[in-house]
Design a protein around this motif. Structure first.
Motif, short mmCIF file in Angstrom:
data_model
loop_
_atom_site.label_atom_id
_atom_site.label_comp_id
_atom_site.label_asym_id
_atom_site.label_seq_id
_atom_site.Cartn_x
_atom_site.Cartn_y
_atom_site.Cartn_z
N LEU A 275 0.83 -1.20 0.00
CA LEU A 275 0.00 0.00 0.00
C LEU A 275 0.88 1.26 0.00
CD1 LEU A 275 -2.46 -1.10 2.85
CD2 LEU A 275 -2.68 -1.53 0.40
N THR A 276 0.50 2.23 -0.82
CA THR A 276 1.17 3.53 -0.83
C THR A 276 0.11 4.62 -0.89
OG1 THR A 276 1.40 3.45 -3.25
CG2 THR A 276 3.26 2.66 -1.94
N PRO A 277 0.44 5.83 -0.40
CA PRO A 277 -0.55 6.92 -0.43
C PRO A 277 -1.00 7.25 -1.85
CG PRO A 277 1.25 7.46 1.05
CD PRO A 277 1.68 6.23 0.30
N GLY A 278 -2.29 7.40 -2.03
CA GLY A 278 -2.84 7.64 -3.35
C GLY A 278 -2.60 9.04 -3.86
N TYR A 279 -2.39 10.00 -2.97
CA TYR A 279 -2.26 11.40 -3.38
C TYR A 279 -0.86 11.96 -3.16
CZ TYR A 279 -7.36 11.11 -3.29
OH TYR A 279 -8.67 10.73 -3.49
N ALA A 280 0.12 11.09 -3.00
CA ALA A 280 1.49 11.54 -2.75
C ALA A 280 2.44 10.89 -3.75
CB ALA A 280 1.92 11.21 -1.32
N THR A 281 3.50 11.63 -4.11
CA THR A 281 4.52 11.08 -4.99
C THR A 281 5.51 10.27 -4.17
OG1 THR A 281 4.34 13.01 -6.45
CG2 THR A 281 6.33 11.68 -6.64
N GLN A 282 5.84 9.09 -4.64
CA GLN A 282 6.76 8.23 -3.92
C GLN A 282 8.19 8.75 -4.06
OE1 GLN A 282 6.32 4.35 -5.59
NE2 GLN A 282 4.19 4.10 -4.93
N SER A 283 8.94 8.70 -2.96
CA SER A 283 10.35 9.04 -3.02
C SER A 283 11.09 7.96 -3.80
CB SER A 283 10.93 9.15 -1.61
OG SER A 283 10.94 7.87 -0.98
N MET A 284 12.30 8.29 -4.25
CA MET A 284 13.09 7.31 -5.00
C MET A 284 13.44 6.11 -4.14
SD MET A 284 15.61 9.57 -7.44
CE MET A 284 16.32 10.49 -6.07
N VAL A 285 13.73 6.35 -2.87
CA VAL A 285 14.09 5.22 -2.00
C VAL A 285 12.88 4.33 -1.75
CG1 VAL A 285 13.70 6.42 0.21
CG2 VAL A 285 15.38 4.60 0.07
N ALA A 286 11.68 4.92 -1.64
CA ALA A 286 10.47 4.11 -1.48
C ALA A 286 10.22 3.29 -2.73
CB ALA A 286 9.27 5.01 -1.18
N GLN A 287 10.40 3.89 -3.90
CA GLN A 287 10.22 3.15 -5.15
C GLN A 287 11.19 1.97 -5.23
OE1 GLN A 287 10.14 5.69 -8.70
NE2 GLN A 287 9.44 7.38 -7.44
N ALA A 288 12.43 2.19 -4.83
CA ALA A 288 13.43 1.13 -4.89
C ALA A 288 13.09 0.00 -3.93
CB ALA A 288 14.82 1.69 -4.57
N PHE A 289 12.64 0.35 -2.72
CA PHE A 289 12.30 -0.69 -1.75
C PHE A 289 11.07 -1.48 -2.20
CE2 PHE A 289 10.19 -2.32 2.07
CZ PHE A 289 11.21 -3.09 2.59
N ILE A 290 10.07 -0.78 -2.74
CA ILE A 290 8.87 -1.45 -3.22
C ILE A 290 9.21 -2.44 -4.33
CG2 ILE A 290 6.71 -1.08 -4.50
CD1 ILE A 290 6.42 1.54 -2.88
N ALA A 291 10.12 -2.03 -5.23
CA ALA A 291 10.53 -2.93 -6.31
C ALA A 291 11.16 -4.20 -5.74
CB ALA A 291 11.51 -2.22 -7.24
N GLU A 292 12.00 -4.07 -4.71
CA GLU A 292 12.61 -5.25 -4.10
C GLU A 292 11.57 -6.09 -3.36
OE1 GLU A 292 16.25 -4.98 -2.02
OE2 GLU A 292 17.15 -3.52 -3.41
N LEU A 293 10.62 -5.43 -2.71
CA LEU A 293 9.57 -6.16 -2.00
C LEU A 293 8.73 -6.98 -2.98
CD1 LEU A 293 7.90 -6.85 0.49
CD2 LEU A 293 6.74 -4.63 0.28
N GLN A 294 8.42 -6.40 -4.12
CA GLN A 294 7.64 -7.14 -5.12
C GLN A 294 8.39 -8.38 -5.59
OE1 GLN A 294 7.13 -3.86 -7.87
NE2 GLN A 294 5.01 -3.52 -7.22
#
Length: 309
Positions: A275-294
């Protein structure tokens, strides 16, 4: 007055070297260009920075004061540039993660251990919360990402869903450990560990026993499946548990001590979501961690499938 960083850095080099020619070499510009820049700077400031005599420059007291200001400004800019470089390379920043209980003990900490290696300036907050609380934390943008049981869709949350199959956990020497699929008929009347009555896995499991007209012997009621592993190992019960808990057991337990993990039929689902906030832009570090989590979630599904063969 509109002073540029190039003017300030050029002036600093002139002060450090004491020479227009040496400063020109340091900043990679021609000597006339540096001379012109210094004179333009003096015109903008409204006072002389150097006394010029026989081709030599002597800094004025005002130049010494101005140098201190330049050092302060340029130092802050250079620190900011270094910080931005570390952020762009995912070496620095902040990451706030809310995680449901099943993944908080082993699954996510194991992933984070690898992710944080060589990222010494990356600060992480990992908080265990119930799935319902995580949903609200993400919707209100208090956390960068959540890993929880799948909620109902809402516009304030972006979610990636995974339908994870529950598995049957048995003592390692249990005769059913050789079965391809364990059914309610196989477990008729056997003591079981299950989650609290309102949980989806408990509802589905009891319904499966009821549909098969088998006795559902709920001996142990738990908040999470993790302590159930000890009860199964002691021979007190069996359980139909979520895939993440089963995978955590596999990754942290020596092979000769692992419990038996078998497929349960009919299928019991335990859907989880990133889950990520629907109205916020993801930081680069959040994007990187989400990719690894997936990747880790998909690998887990593949490894559990291999175990069940």
């Amino acid at each position: 007055m509109h002073l540029s960083l190039r003017q300030l850095s050029t002036f600093r080099e002139v002060m450090r070297s004491g020479s227009i020619s040496q400063a020109a070499r340091s900043v990679g510009r021609t000597q006339p260009a540096v001379s012109t820049m210094v004179r333009t700077l003096e015109d903008q400031l409204g006072f002389a920075l150097f006394l010029r005599s026989h081709g030599k420059l002597t800094p004025t007291p005002e130049a010494q004061f101005f140098l201190e200001e330049c050092e302060d400004i340029l130092g802050r800019v250079e620190r900011t540039e270094r910080t931005m470089e570390r952020i762009s390379s995912l070496q620095s920043g902040k990451l706030k993660i809310a995680c449901h209980p099943a993944a908080s003990s082993v699954f996510l900490p194991r992933l984070l251990t690898g992710f944080l290696k060589n990222r010494g300036d990356l600060d992480v907050s990992l908080m265990m919360r119930s799935s319902g609380v995580i949903e609200d934390l993400i919707a209100s943008q208090q956390y960068d990402l959540g890993f929880a049981e799948t909620p109902q869709p809402r516009t304030s949350i972006r979610q990636t869903d995974y339908d994870l199959e529950c598995v049957c956990i048995l003592p390692k020497d249990d005769p059913l450990s050789r079965a391809d699929v364990v059914t309610p008929n196989d477990l008729d009347g056997r003591p079981m560990a299950v989650l609290f009555d309102e949980h989806g896995t408990a509802v589905q499991t009891e319904a499966a026993f009821r549909a098969a007209r088998c006795h559902f012997n709920k001996r142990l009621e738990l908040r999470t499946f993790l302590p159930g592993m000890q009860f199964v190992a002691a021979g007190l019960c069996v359980m139909v548990c979520d895939m993440i808990t089963a995978y955590s057991h596999l990754t942290q337990t020596p092979e000769n001590e692992r419990l038996s993990i078998r497929r349960f039929g009919p299928k019991i689902s335990n859907s989880v979501s990133i889950l990520t906030p629907g109205y916020a832009t993801q930081s680069m570090v959040a994007q990187a961690f989400i990719a690894e989590l997936q990747v880790v979630v998909e690998n887990m599904q593949a490894e559990i499938s291999d175990t069940l063969k």
